[in-house]
Scaffold this motif. Structure first.
Motif, PDB file in Angstrom:
ATOM      1  N   HIS B 258       0.962  26.137  46.148  1.00  0.00           N
ATOM      2  CA  HIS B 258       2.031  25.527  46.935  1.00  0.00           C
ATOM      3  C   HIS B 258       1.501  24.345  47.749  1.00  0.00           C
ATOM      4  O   HIS B 258       0.426  24.437  48.338  1.00  0.00           O
ATOM      5  CB  HIS B 258       2.645  26.568  47.874  1.00  0.00           C
ATOM      6  CG  HIS B 258       3.947  26.119  48.451  1.00  0.00           C
ATOM      7  ND1 HIS B 258       4.029  25.263  49.528  1.00  0.00           N
ATOM      8  CD2 HIS B 258       5.228  26.367  48.068  1.00  0.00           C
ATOM      9  CE1 HIS B 258       5.307  25.029  49.798  1.00  0.00           C
ATOM     10  NE2 HIS B 258       6.050  25.686  48.926  1.00  0.00           N
ATOM     11  N   PRO B 259       2.245  23.232  47.788  1.00  0.00           N
ATOM     12  CA  PRO B 259       1.775  22.068  48.550  1.00  0.00           C
ATOM     13  C   PRO B 259       1.402  22.400  49.995  1.00  0.00           C
ATOM     14  O   PRO B 259       0.450  21.827  50.532  1.00  0.00           O
ATOM     15  CB  PRO B 259       2.977  21.115  48.495  1.00  0.00           C
ATOM     16  CG  PRO B 259       3.637  21.436  47.195  1.00  0.00           C
ATOM     17  CD  PRO B 259       3.474  22.928  47.024  1.00  0.00           C
ATOM     18  N   CYS B 295      14.247  23.382  50.106  1.00  0.00           N
ATOM     19  CA  CYS B 295      12.885  23.769  50.448  1.00  0.00           C
ATOM     20  C   CYS B 295      12.599  23.372  51.890  1.00  0.00           C
ATOM     21  O   CYS B 295      12.769  22.217  52.263  1.00  0.00           O
ATOM     22  CB  CYS B 295      11.886  23.078  49.514  1.00  0.00           C
ATOM     23  SG  CYS B 295      10.180  23.482  49.942  1.00  0.00           S
ATOM     24  N   PHE B 297       9.905  22.985  53.358  1.00  0.00           N
ATOM     25  CA  PHE B 297       8.725  22.129  53.515  1.00  0.00           C
ATOM     26  C   PHE B 297       9.019  20.683  53.125  1.00  0.00           C
ATOM     27  O   PHE B 297       8.213  19.783  53.370  1.00  0.00           O
ATOM     28  CB  PHE B 297       7.570  22.693  52.660  1.00  0.00           C
ATOM     29  CG  PHE B 297       6.243  22.023  52.909  1.00  0.00           C
ATOM     30  CD1 PHE B 297       5.711  21.899  54.196  1.00  0.00           C
ATOM     31  CD2 PHE B 297       5.498  21.509  51.856  1.00  0.00           C
ATOM     32  CE1 PHE B 297       4.493  21.287  54.421  1.00  0.00           C
ATOM     33  CE2 PHE B 297       4.268  20.888  52.072  1.00  0.00           C
ATOM     34  CZ  PHE B 297       3.761  20.775  53.356  1.00  0.00           C
ATOM     35  N   ALA B 298      10.190  20.441  52.549  1.00  0.00           N
ATOM     36  CA  ALA B 298      10.485  19.123  51.973  1.00  0.00           C
ATOM     37  C   ALA B 298      10.237  17.931  52.908  1.00  0.00           C
ATOM     38  O   ALA B 298       9.644  16.942  52.484  1.00  0.00           O
ATOM     39  CB  ALA B 298      11.906  19.102  51.414  1.00  0.00           C
ATOM     40  N   CYS B 301       6.580  17.247  52.737  1.00  0.00           N
ATOM     41  CA  CYS B 301       5.872  17.465  51.482  1.00  0.00           C
ATOM     42  C   CYS B 301       5.650  16.156  50.727  1.00  0.00           C
ATOM     43  O   CYS B 301       6.611  15.437  50.439  1.00  0.00           O
ATOM     44  CB  CYS B 301       6.656  18.429  50.605  1.00  0.00           C
ATOM     45  SG  CYS B 301       5.823  18.750  49.042  1.00  0.00           S
ATOM     46  N   PHE B 303       5.042  15.799  47.745  1.00  0.00           N
ATOM     47  CA  PHE B 303       5.491  15.931  46.359  1.00  0.00           C
ATOM     48  C   PHE B 303       7.013  16.039  46.250  1.00  0.00           C
ATOM     49  O   PHE B 303       7.551  16.164  45.154  1.00  0.00           O
ATOM     50  CB  PHE B 303       4.858  17.166  45.703  1.00  0.00           C
ATOM     51  CG  PHE B 303       3.356  17.142  45.691  1.00  0.00           C
ATOM     52  CD1 PHE B 303       2.673  16.442  44.700  1.00  0.00           C
ATOM     53  CD2 PHE B 303       2.628  17.798  46.678  1.00  0.00           C
ATOM     54  CE1 PHE B 303       1.283  16.404  44.690  1.00  0.00           C
ATOM     55  CE2 PHE B 303       1.239  17.756  46.669  1.00  0.00           C
ATOM     56  CZ  PHE B 303       0.567  17.062  45.671  1.00  0.00           C
ATOM     57  N   ALA B 304       7.705  16.042  47.404  1.00  0.00           N
ATOM     58  CA  ALA B 304       9.145  16.326  47.379  1.00  0.00           C
ATOM     59  C   ALA B 304       9.888  15.382  46.452  1.00  0.00           C
ATOM     60  O   ALA B 304       9.609  14.186  46.410  1.00  0.00           O
ATOM     61  CB  ALA B 304       9.714  16.234  48.798  1.00  0.00           C
ATOM     62  N   CYS B 308      14.225  19.326  45.174  1.00  0.00           N
ATOM     63  CA  CYS B 308      13.847  20.088  46.371  1.00  0.00           C
ATOM     64  C   CYS B 308      15.001  20.332  47.333  1.00  0.00           C
ATOM     65  O   CYS B 308      14.841  21.031  48.334  1.00  0.00           O
ATOM     66  CB  CYS B 308      12.689  19.394  47.066  1.00  0.00           C
ATOM     67  SG  CYS B 308      11.333  19.089  45.909  1.00  0.00           S
ATOM     68  N   PRO B 312      13.485  26.661  46.405  1.00  0.00           N
ATOM     69  CA  PRO B 312      12.788  27.172  45.226  1.00  0.00           C
ATOM     70  C   PRO B 312      12.495  28.663  45.369  1.00  0.00           C
ATOM     71  O   PRO B 312      12.125  29.118  46.445  1.00  0.00           O
ATOM     72  CB  PRO B 312      11.480  26.379  45.223  1.00  0.00           C
ATOM     73  CG  PRO B 312      11.258  26.005  46.653  1.00  0.00           C
ATOM     74  CD  PRO B 312      12.599  25.935  47.323  1.00  0.00           C
ATOM     75  N   CYS B 325       7.626  26.730  44.644  1.00  0.00           N
ATOM     76  CA  CYS B 325       7.694  25.273  44.572  1.00  0.00           C
ATOM     77  C   CYS B 325       8.219  24.871  43.203  1.00  0.00           C
ATOM     78  O   CYS B 325       7.713  25.342  42.188  1.00  0.00           O
ATOM     79  CB  CYS B 325       6.310  24.661  44.806  1.00  0.00           C
ATOM     80  SG  CYS B 325       6.276  22.890  44.490  1.00  0.00           S
ATOM     81  N   HIS B 326       9.216  23.979  43.191  1.00  0.00           N
ATOM     82  CA  HIS B 326       9.800  23.536  41.924  1.00  0.00           C
ATOM     83  C   HIS B 326       8.792  22.856  41.016  1.00  0.00           C
ATOM     84  O   HIS B 326       8.965  22.815  39.820  1.00  0.00           O
ATOM     85  CB  HIS B 326      10.942  22.551  42.191  1.00  0.00           C
ATOM     86  CG  HIS B 326      12.124  23.179  42.842  1.00  0.00           C
ATOM     87  ND1 HIS B 326      12.805  24.236  42.290  1.00  0.00           N
ATOM     88  CD2 HIS B 326      12.747  22.912  44.024  1.00  0.00           C
ATOM     89  CE1 HIS B 326      13.808  24.576  43.086  1.00  0.00           C
ATOM     90  NE2 HIS B 326      13.783  23.790  44.151  1.00  0.00           N
ATOM     91  N   TYR B 327       7.760  22.261  41.621  1.00  0.00           N
ATOM     92  CA  TYR B 327       6.869  21.421  40.828  1.00  0.00           C
ATOM     93  C   TYR B 327       5.500  22.051  40.565  1.00  0.00           C
ATOM     94  O   TYR B 327       4.591  21.385  40.084  1.00  0.00           O
ATOM     95  CB  TYR B 327       6.714  20.054  41.497  1.00  0.00           C
ATOM     96  CG  TYR B 327       8.010  19.276  41.526  1.00  0.00           C
ATOM     97  CD1 TYR B 327       8.533  18.738  40.356  1.00  0.00           C
ATOM     98  CD2 TYR B 327       8.719  19.114  42.721  1.00  0.00           C
ATOM     99  CE1 TYR B 327       9.734  18.038  40.377  1.00  0.00           C
ATOM    100  CE2 TYR B 327       9.917  18.412  42.750  1.00  0.00           C
ATOM    101  CZ  TYR B 327      10.420  17.874  41.580  1.00  0.00           C
ATOM    102  OH  TYR B 327      11.603  17.183  41.590  1.00  0.00           O
TER     103      TYR B 327
HETATM  104  S1  SF4 Z   1       9.805  22.553  46.272  1.00  0.00           S
HETATM  105 FE1  SF4 Z   1       9.652  20.349  46.550  1.00  0.00          FE
HETATM  106  S2  SF4 Z   1       9.490  20.040  48.757  1.00  0.00           S
HETATM  107 FE2  SF4 Z   1       9.133  22.207  48.352  1.00  0.00          FE
HETATM  108  S3  SF4 Z   1       6.939  22.361  48.202  1.00  0.00           S
HETATM  109 FE3  SF4 Z   1       7.657  22.044  46.124  1.00  0.00          FE
HETATM  110  S4  SF4 Z   1       7.610  19.824  45.825  1.00  0.00           S
HETATM  111 FE4  SF4 Z   1       7.409  20.194  48.003  1.00  0.00          FE
END
Ligand code: SF4
Ligand SMILES: Nc1ncnc2c1ncn2[C@@H]1O[C@H](COP(=O)(O)OP(=O)(O)OP(=O)(O)O)[C@@H](O)[C@H]1O
Ligand SMILES: Nc1ncnc2c1ncn2[C@@H]1O[C@H](COP(=O)(O)OP(=O)(O)O)[C@@H](O)[C@H]1O
Ligand code: SF4
Ligand SMILES: [Mg+2]
Ligand SMILES: [Mg+2]
Lengths: 366, 339
Positions: B258-259, B295, B297-298, B301, B303-304, B308, B312, B325-327
């Motif tokens: 997770h980021p 999310c 954390f967006a 984040c 990576f957002a 997001c 997730p 995390c979606h990614y």
């Molecule tokens: S879901 Fe999106 S905002 Fe949340 S941690 Fe993953 S990349 Fe970051």
């Protein structure tokens, strides 16, 4: 190695600070020597750190260094001049140069003053700037520490710990200081915010040519930020060394024990072992001889009888222990951080790259 | 007194299983703890790690029935312990469990030590409350416990008041009290945060040893990744009231997904040689009235992306290793930047 006055920005000569009752012939001592006969020199432009367990005298020493406290004995020199006996009036001029950042700056500041007024105050006292110049500088400083200039109109309680620390730093910078003392400036902060403030302090230090005196109980913070480190135990400096040398090869048994107690952030390095038993003895009644002897695994009869003097050791360091040479020979390097896994490395790198792309500064934008 | 798993439980069934726990403070527009699930097995150490305010302590308090009444409310969830749902038990039943089958250690020992009672009496009291023993037996147990937590000259210390002890010793007394009735589950909320590293090392050693002896399941709440690496079997990383990653300790450190976990780990300074500037997570945790719907954390984040906006779910990324995390895994979604 001998330093010239030019290299030394602050120096102490056997400085002692006692708190509490006077010693009398008839009663046991009720006074605490919070700092006991400390001699050291701080180099211009360095980051000098002080570590040790709670109550060992770190804050007291730091306050003595910038004359927020008056020594009971010994002397403190700033730029080669003895400042231990200066009057309040005379100290005022020096205050401009010597600033302090507290663990929580607002516990000691007026909650009814706006952030702008708090940062402006040192400029009023120490500079000849006009009102509008001061306002401009407040805005610049807020910006520089990563806050919005509009925050000047708000009040301390409206801010998070990390933001308050930034405001405290802006205030400390306002008079244009040469030395900043940070007494646990990041201890109260969460890891992610702590990293922001550490980077900020480092940036400001090089930008404003500051000398930084840092107190922290977190040895990883010390390792990351310092040039030299002094290790204190019960009011005395037991070891003083350049940062890497100290962590690679601690000489004093107390330093060794401190380092073995650091929890390493890797499950493959589960090494943390309580190397020290017992608590710090009461400073009211410090042990005879070497103050560390009741907890020291290497103590001999000599140690309880005679206080070891700090001796110079090759590599610009000093250590105060009768047996350091013998002890140093057991050759263990206590701080071992196992390497990161490739997966972790890869994702850390990715995180860094993405962070830089997304947010070029460390500024907080709430 | 041997420790037993809850009645009728199969050998490796969880001692405690929390599912979909949500908590909310009165008048707040969002849950302070939101859909949290975790489990801990006999003899296992689960670390819950996260920054201040992410909901670690309120989670622990809710399990013990100690949330401030009228201020905080359980919105959803179950917490199955010994076949019973702790969240549905009446106060009296919870009071019977507390200090007996479940114990808790707090960050500040003085919150649970009574300053005006001798420590020996306080430990004996908790034994008498839950066990059919005489005062003399309870007192003997108190002394035995002080010895087990390695208080020097324990028999002389029974009559001390809490203020006569150092911080580290008080924490030992707390541990002695918590373990006096051989609990099945011990919840420790930042038990070493207020202590020096040297004393912290002593207390962590002690907790590990006692846990090995007794087979107690341990939930250790902390914000210190060093402590996590030191004692965890499993780790649950929390951010803003949600679990963002969960797994065996080696997976969390060697294969963080997770980021937030990644950002947190890379912003901790190392005790090894300096390797440049610290990485940072920009910004700060959003206030509860400003919590994103997707999310959480967006806003911080790096990576957002477009997906997001939707929260997730925790998804399996390795053997019993999950991240929300979606990614994730990030290197496949962001291949271009990895090189
Ligand atoms: S879901 Fe999106 S905002 Fe949340 S941690 Fe993953 S990349 Fe970051
Ligand atoms: N104003 C004071 N009056 C009396 N005693 C004091 C005073 N200030 C400090 N002391 C005592 O001096 C000793 C050193 O205190 P100091 O605050 O310098 O420790 P420290 O190393 O900064 O500790 P910590 O890590 O807890 O901040 C302690 O025994 C403390 O109780
Ligand atoms: N009695 C209370 N009333 C209102 N809010 C509270 C109360 N206790 C805690 N909170 C809030 O709940 C959140 C989670 O708190 P807590 O569980 O103590 O965090 P931590 O993870 O640091 O233990 C925080 O934002 C805190 O401000
Ligand atoms: S002088 Fe003696 S007691 Fe003191 S640190 Fe050295 S070996 Fe230990
Ligand atoms: Mg202090
Ligand atoms: Mg808490």
């Amino acid at each position: 190695m001998s330093l010239t006055t030019r290299d030394k920005i602050i120096e102490t000569r056997a400085v002692t600070k006692r708190f509490g009752g006077r010693k009398s012939l008839f009663k046991p001592a009720t006074s605490v020597s919070a700092v006991n006969g400390v001699s050291l020199a701080i180099k211009r432009g360095e980051t000098f750190s002080i570590v040790g367990e709670s109550g060992c005298g770190k804050s007291t020493l730091a306050r003595l260094l910038v004359r927020l406290l008056t020594p009971s004995d010994g002397a403190v020199l700033y730029d080669g001049n003895d400042i231990s006996a200066l009057s309040e009036q005379e100290m005022r001029r020096l205050r401009k140069d010597l600033q302090f950042v507290f663990q929580d700056p607002f516990s000691s500041l007026n909650p009814r003053m706006s952030v702008g007024a708090l940062i402006e105050e040192p400029m009023k006292v120490h500079t000849t700037l006009t009102r509008s110049e001061r306002r401009q500088k407040v805005a610049d400083l807020l910006n520089r520490v990563g806050l919005r200039p509009a925050f000047a109109n708000r009040y301390p309680h409206e801010f998070s710990g990390g933001q308050r620390q930034r405001i405290g730093i802006a205030r400390a910078l306002a008079s244009g200081p040469k030395v900043i003392v940070g007494d646990e400036p990041v201890s109260a902060l969460d890891v992610s915010v702590q990293a922001q403030v550490i980077n900020l302090l480092e940036d400001l230090k090089s930008e404003f040519d500051l000398t930084l005196i840092l107190i922290a109980h977190d040895l990883a913070v010390i390792r990351h930020m310092s040039d030299r480190v002094a290790v204190m135990y019960l009011g005395e400096i037991v070891e003083l060394a350049p940062n890497d040398a100290l962590f690679d090869k601690p000489l004093h048994p107390y330093t060794q024990a401190l380092m073995r107690a650091i929890p390493i952030a890797s499950p493959h390095g589960r090494s943390m072992k309580a190397a020290l038993s017992g608590d710090v003895p009461s400073p009211l009644d410090p042990p005879s001889g070497c103050r560390f002897h009741p907890r020291c695994p290497h103590a001999t009869d000599l140690c309880s009888q005679q206080k070891p003097a700090p001796v110079p050791v090759a590599g610009d360091r000093t250590v105060a222990c009768h047996h350091w040479e013998k002890i140093a020979d057991d050759g263990q390097s206590p701080v071992q951080e196992p390497p990161r896994s490739p997966n972790a490395e890869k994702r850390f790198a990715l995180f860094r790259t993405r962070s830089q792309q997304k947010e070029p500064t460390t500024a907080t934008r709430p | 007194m041997p420790t037993e798993a809850p009645d009728n439980a199969p050998q490796n069934a969880p001692v405690l299983e929390v599912q979909d726990l949500s908590l909310r403070f009165k008048g707040a527009p969002a849950n302070i703890v939101d859909g949290l699930s975790f489990a801990v097995r006999p003899g296992e150490t689960l670390c819950i790690v996260g920054e201040s305010g992410c909901g670690k302590s309120v989670t622990a308090l809710s399990l013990m029935g100690l949330l401030p009444r009228g201020v905080a409310r359980v919105m959803s969830g179950t917490a199955i312990f010994g076949g019973q749902d702790l969240l549905a038990l009446p106060q009296r039943a919870l009071a019977d469990l507390r200090g007996d089958r479940i114990s808790m250690i707090f960050q500040e020992p003085m919150t649970s030590l009574n300053p005006s009672y001798r420590i020996g009496d306080q430990i004996a009291e908790i034994v008498l409350r839950h066990r059919p023993v005489t005062r003399t037996q309870a007192r003997a147990r108190a002394q035995e416990m002080l010895e087990r937590v390695k208080i020097p000259a324990a028999s002389n210390r029974l009559d001390d008041y809490p203020h006569e002890l150092s911080g580290g010793m008080r924490q030992r007394v707390m541990i002695a009290m918590a373990l006096a009735n051989d609990p099945v589950l011990l919840i420790a909320d930042e038990p070493t945060t207020a202590l020096d590293v040297t004393i912290q090392a002593q207390i962590i050693d002690l907790i590990e040893d006692l846990q090995k002896e007794s087979g107690t399941a341990l939930i250790m709440i902390t914000h210190d990744l060093g402590v996590v690496a030191e004692i965890a079997d499993r780790v649950c990383v929390m951010y803003a009231g949600r679990a963002v990653e969960e797994g065996p300790v080696a997976a969390i450190f060697d294969d963080p997904q997770h980021p937030y976990t990644i950002g947190l780990m890379s912003s901790v300074p190392s005790v090894g040689p300096r390797s440049g500037r610290l990485a940072t997570i920009g910004g700060m945790v959003p206030a509860i009235d400003n919590m994103p719907d997707g999310c959480r954390f967006a806003p911080r984040c790096p990576f957002a992306g477009p997906r997001c906006d939707i929260a997730p779910p925790l998804a399996e990324l390795g053997p019993s290793h999950r991240a929300a995390c979606h990614y994730a895994p990030l290197e496949s979604a962001f291949a271009e930047a990895a090189g």
